[in-house]
Scaffold this motif. Sequence first.
Motif, PDB file in Angstrom:
ATOM      1  N   GLY A 194       0.728  -1.258  -0.043  1.00 32.39           N
ATOM      2  CA  GLY A 194       0.076  -0.094  -0.066  1.00 32.39           C
ATOM      3  C   GLY A 194       0.666   1.210   0.095  1.00 32.39           C
ATOM      4  O   GLY A 194       2.204   1.234   0.223  1.00 32.39           O
ATOM      5  N   GLY A 195       0.212   2.413  -0.416  1.00 35.91           N
ATOM      6  CA  GLY A 195       0.899   3.623  -0.213  1.00 35.91           C
ATOM      7  C   GLY A 195       1.371   4.091   1.057  1.00 35.91           C
ATOM      8  O   GLY A 195       2.486   4.605   1.138  1.00 35.91           O
ATOM      9  N   LYS A 196       0.729   3.655   2.057  1.00 37.13           N
ATOM     10  CA  LYS A 196       1.004   3.801   3.518  1.00 37.13           C
ATOM     11  C   LYS A 196       2.395   3.244   3.719  1.00 37.13           C
ATOM     12  O   LYS A 196       3.181   3.945   4.377  1.00 37.13           O
ATOM     13  N   LEU A 215       4.963   5.033   2.182  1.00 33.41           N
ATOM     14  CA  LEU A 215       5.386   6.351   2.511  1.00 33.41           C
ATOM     15  C   LEU A 215       6.315   6.071   3.878  1.00 33.41           C
ATOM     16  O   LEU A 215       7.484   6.757   4.202  1.00 33.41           O
ATOM     17  N   TRP A 275      -3.412  14.512   5.125  1.00 40.54           N
ATOM     18  CA  TRP A 275      -3.880  13.134   5.200  1.00 40.54           C
ATOM     19  C   TRP A 275      -3.168  12.892   6.750  1.00 40.54           C
ATOM     20  O   TRP A 275      -2.020  12.996   6.982  1.00 40.54           O
ATOM     21  N   TYR A 312       0.391  11.241   7.749  1.00 47.16           N
ATOM     22  CA  TYR A 312       1.585  11.831   7.388  1.00 47.16           C
ATOM     23  C   TYR A 312       2.470  12.238   8.880  1.00 47.16           C
ATOM     24  O   TYR A 312       3.278  12.188   9.062  1.00 47.16           O
ATOM     25  N   ASN A 337       0.649  16.724  -1.751  1.00 49.66           N
ATOM     26  CA  ASN A 337      -0.332  15.612  -1.920  1.00 49.66           C
ATOM     27  C   ASN A 337      -1.521  16.224  -2.939  1.00 49.66           C
ATOM     28  O   ASN A 337      -2.075  17.371  -2.436  1.00 49.66           O
ATOM     29  N   ASN A 361      -6.089  14.571  -0.184  1.00 49.18           N
ATOM     30  CA  ASN A 361      -6.815  13.988   0.958  1.00 49.18           C
ATOM     31  C   ASN A 361      -6.373  14.830   1.949  1.00 49.18           C
ATOM     32  O   ASN A 361      -5.367  14.809   2.422  1.00 49.18           O
ATOM     33  N   ASP A 421       2.840  12.687  -3.094  1.00 44.43           N
ATOM     34  CA  ASP A 421       1.798  11.582  -3.066  1.00 44.43           C
ATOM     35  C   ASP A 421       0.730  11.754  -3.924  1.00 44.43           C
ATOM     36  O   ASP A 421       0.064  12.721  -3.736  1.00 44.43           O
ATOM     37  N   ILE A 438      -1.464   9.423  -5.135  1.00 48.83           N
ATOM     38  CA  ILE A 438      -2.536   8.267  -5.127  1.00 48.83           C
ATOM     39  C   ILE A 438      -3.741   8.624  -5.755  1.00 48.83           C
ATOM     40  O   ILE A 438      -4.533   7.674  -6.299  1.00 48.83           O
ATOM     41  N   TYR A 439      -4.235   9.742  -5.881  1.00 53.81           N
ATOM     42  CA  TYR A 439      -5.443  10.115  -6.377  1.00 53.81           C
ATOM     43  C   TYR A 439      -5.501  10.441  -7.590  1.00 53.81           C
ATOM     44  O   TYR A 439      -6.503  11.376  -8.243  1.00 53.81           O
ATOM     45  N   SER A 482      -4.568   1.192  -4.890  1.00 54.19           N
ATOM     46  CA  SER A 482      -5.814   1.407  -4.115  1.00 54.19           C
ATOM     47  C   SER A 482      -7.031   2.411  -4.627  1.00 54.19           C
ATOM     48  O   SER A 482      -8.162   1.804  -4.718  1.00 54.19           O
ATOM     49  N   LYS A 483      -6.724   3.490  -5.056  1.00 54.52           N
ATOM     50  CA  LYS A 483      -7.900   4.319  -5.308  1.00 54.52           C
ATOM     51  C   LYS A 483      -8.227   4.371  -6.638  1.00 54.52           C
ATOM     52  O   LYS A 483      -9.708   4.235  -6.956  1.00 54.52           O
ATOM     53  N   ARG A 538      -3.751  -4.029  -1.066  1.00 53.73           N
ATOM     54  CA  ARG A 538      -2.478  -3.586  -0.300  1.00 53.73           C
ATOM     55  C   ARG A 538      -1.408  -3.628  -1.321  1.00 53.73           C
ATOM     56  O   ARG A 538      -0.073  -4.398  -1.033  1.00 53.73           O
ATOM     57  N   TYR A 587     -13.400  13.443  -1.824  1.00 57.94           N
ATOM     58  CA  TYR A 587     -13.714  14.058  -0.429  1.00 57.94           C
ATOM     59  C   TYR A 587     -14.050  15.730  -0.627  1.00 57.94           C
ATOM     60  O   TYR A 587     -13.740  16.310  -1.731  1.00 57.94           O
TER      61      TYR A 587
HETATM   62  N1  PMP Z   1      -2.017   8.620   0.581  1.00 52.94           N
HETATM   63  C1  PMP Z   1      -3.021   9.318   0.705  1.00 52.94           C
HETATM   64  C2  PMP Z   1      -3.480  10.933   0.420  1.00 52.94           C
HETATM   65  C3  PMP Z   1      -4.349   8.281   1.210  1.00 52.94           C
HETATM   66  O1  PMP Z   1      -5.755   8.925   1.357  1.00 52.94           O
HETATM   67  C4  PMP Z   1      -4.167   7.182   1.109  1.00 52.94           C
HETATM   68  C5  PMP Z   1      -5.332   6.269   1.386  1.00 52.94           C
HETATM   69  N2  PMP Z   1      -5.566   5.852   2.783  1.00 52.94           N
HETATM   70  C6  PMP Z   1      -2.866   6.457   1.046  1.00 52.94           C
HETATM   71  C7  PMP Z   1      -1.806   7.423   0.803  1.00 52.94           C
HETATM   72  C8  PMP Z   1      -2.677   5.268   1.263  1.00 52.94           C
HETATM   73  O2  PMP Z   1      -3.208   4.269   0.356  1.00 52.94           O
HETATM   74  P1  PMP Z   1      -3.116   2.744   0.515  1.00 52.94           P
HETATM   75  O3  PMP Z   1      -2.317   2.356   1.675  1.00 52.94           O
HETATM   76  O4  PMP Z   1      -4.250   2.063   0.680  1.00 52.94           O
HETATM   77  O5  PMP Z   1      -2.539   2.455  -0.836  1.00 52.94           O
END
Ligand code: PMP
Length: 397
Positions: free
Chosen positions: A99-101, A104, A125, A128, A171, A175, A204, A206-207, A236-237, A245, A323
Motif C-alpha cells: 500500500g501507499g501507506k 510512505l 492526510w 503523514y 499531495n 486527501n 503523494d 495516489i488520487y 488502491s484508489k 495492499r 472528499y
Molecule cells: N496517501 C493518501 C493521501 C491516502 O488518502 C491514502 C489512502 N488511505 C494513502 C496514501 C494510502 O493508501 P493505501 O495504503 O491504501 O495504498
Amino acid sequence: MEYLSDRIKSLSVSQTLAMAQKSNELKAKGIDVISLSLGEPDFNTPDYIKEAAKKAIDDNYSKYPPVPGYRDLREAISKKFKEENGINYSPDQIIVSAGGKHALINVILSIINPGDEVIILAPYWVSYYDQVIFAGGKPVIVTATLENDFKVKPEQIEAAITDKTRLMIFNSPSNPTGMVYNREEMESIARVVQKHKAMLVISDEIYEHIIFDGEHVSMASFDFIYDRVITVNGVSKGYAMTGWRIGYIGAPVWLAKACNKLQGQFTSGVCSIAQRAALAAIQGKGNSRQVMRDAFHRRRDLICGLLKEIKGLKVRVPQGAFYVMPDISFFLGKSDGENKIVSSDDLALYLLEKAQVATVGGSAFGAPDCIRISYANSDDLLVEAVKRIKAALEKLN
Ligand code: PMP
Ligand code: GLU
C-alpha cells in the motif's frame, strides 16, 4: 503492567480508520448509519484484475517474491511513470510495498533523523503527521486556508524552511480537501524546493486518476528537482483495490536501495497474488478507471450542490479525489440543548449520534474548523446523508 516503547506511545490511532470502525460497530448493532468516513472507493475491483489474481494462484505464484517487487511489475510501473507522468524511473528506482501507506513509512524511516524538520501542508492526510513523529522527525505545519482554496502559497513554504528542513510532503489531488494544484502553482512550489538543496519532497499522487477539472501534474516531472522527489502511488484508489495492499515509489536509486533494505528486514516482498493483480491493473486497457471517475464526478456535483444549501456550511468545490471538506466554524459554540459543539470532532460525533452519518472531524487533518466527508458512496445514500446532516445542524442554536 504494560511495557510499551516511547516510540509506539508517540503514535496516535488513525482517526479515519477509528471513525470507520465506530460506524461499522453501530451498523453491526442494526443502526442505519451512512458511512462517509472512510476514503475508499465503493466499487468492486474490476473483473480483469480479479481474473489475473485467480490465474496467479493457479500458476503457483506462491513463493517469496523479490523484495522490491516482481521485475515485470516494476517494468510496467516504469512504463506507466513515463507515459502517464512524464517521469523517467528505471525499474531499479521502483519499490513495491504493501500500500501507499507502507511506501510512505519506508521513505520516511529511510531519510529522517531525530530532530529533522518535515514540512507538512495542512489540511493533510492523517498518517503523514504520525509517520513523521514515529520516525523522530518534527512536523512543521504550513496551513492552507479555505479562502485560498486549501492550497498553500510558495511564500508560505519558503518562510517555513530552516536549516533543519529535510523533507516536504506534498499531495495533489489532496486527501482531505480534494483540491488539485495546477501546473503553474506546482512549478512555483518546485522553484522553492530547487533553491533549498538539502530538502527532499515526497509527492503523494495516489488520487491522480480521480480528477474532474484540470490535469494531474507530477512533481518529479519538473526536471530541475527530479533527483530530489520521491513519487508515491498505488492501485488502491484508481483501481478500487484498497484491500489488495499494493503501493509503490519511484525514487532516486540510493533511496530505492534503502527502502529495499528496510523491506528486506521488515516485510519481504509483498503479497505475490496482489502483485500479479496490480500488474494486470496497470497494464489494463479497459475503461473501468474512467467509469469510476465519472461516477465520482457526478457525486461531487451532487453532494456539493446539496451541502451548499445548508446554512452555515462553507464549501469549496474540490477538483479531485472523493472528499469534500466543509468549514463548520459557524456551528462551534452552539448546542441542541443536550450536546454542546466545541470542536469539529464534537460535530462529527454529534452527526454520527443524531444523524447517523459518519464523517471525520478535522483536527486529525490539521483542519480544526472543518469536517471531512468522503462521497465514495451511492447517489441515493449521499442525498439521504445530506438530508440528515441538514436536519441535525438545524437543531443547533
Ligand atoms: N496517501 C493518501 C493521501 C491516502 O488518502 C491514502 C489512502 N488511505 C494513502 C496514501 C494510502 O493508501 P493505501 O495504503 O491504501 O495504498
Ligand atoms: N486513506 C483513506 C482515508 O483517508 C483510508 C483510511 C486510511 O488509510 O487512513 O480515509
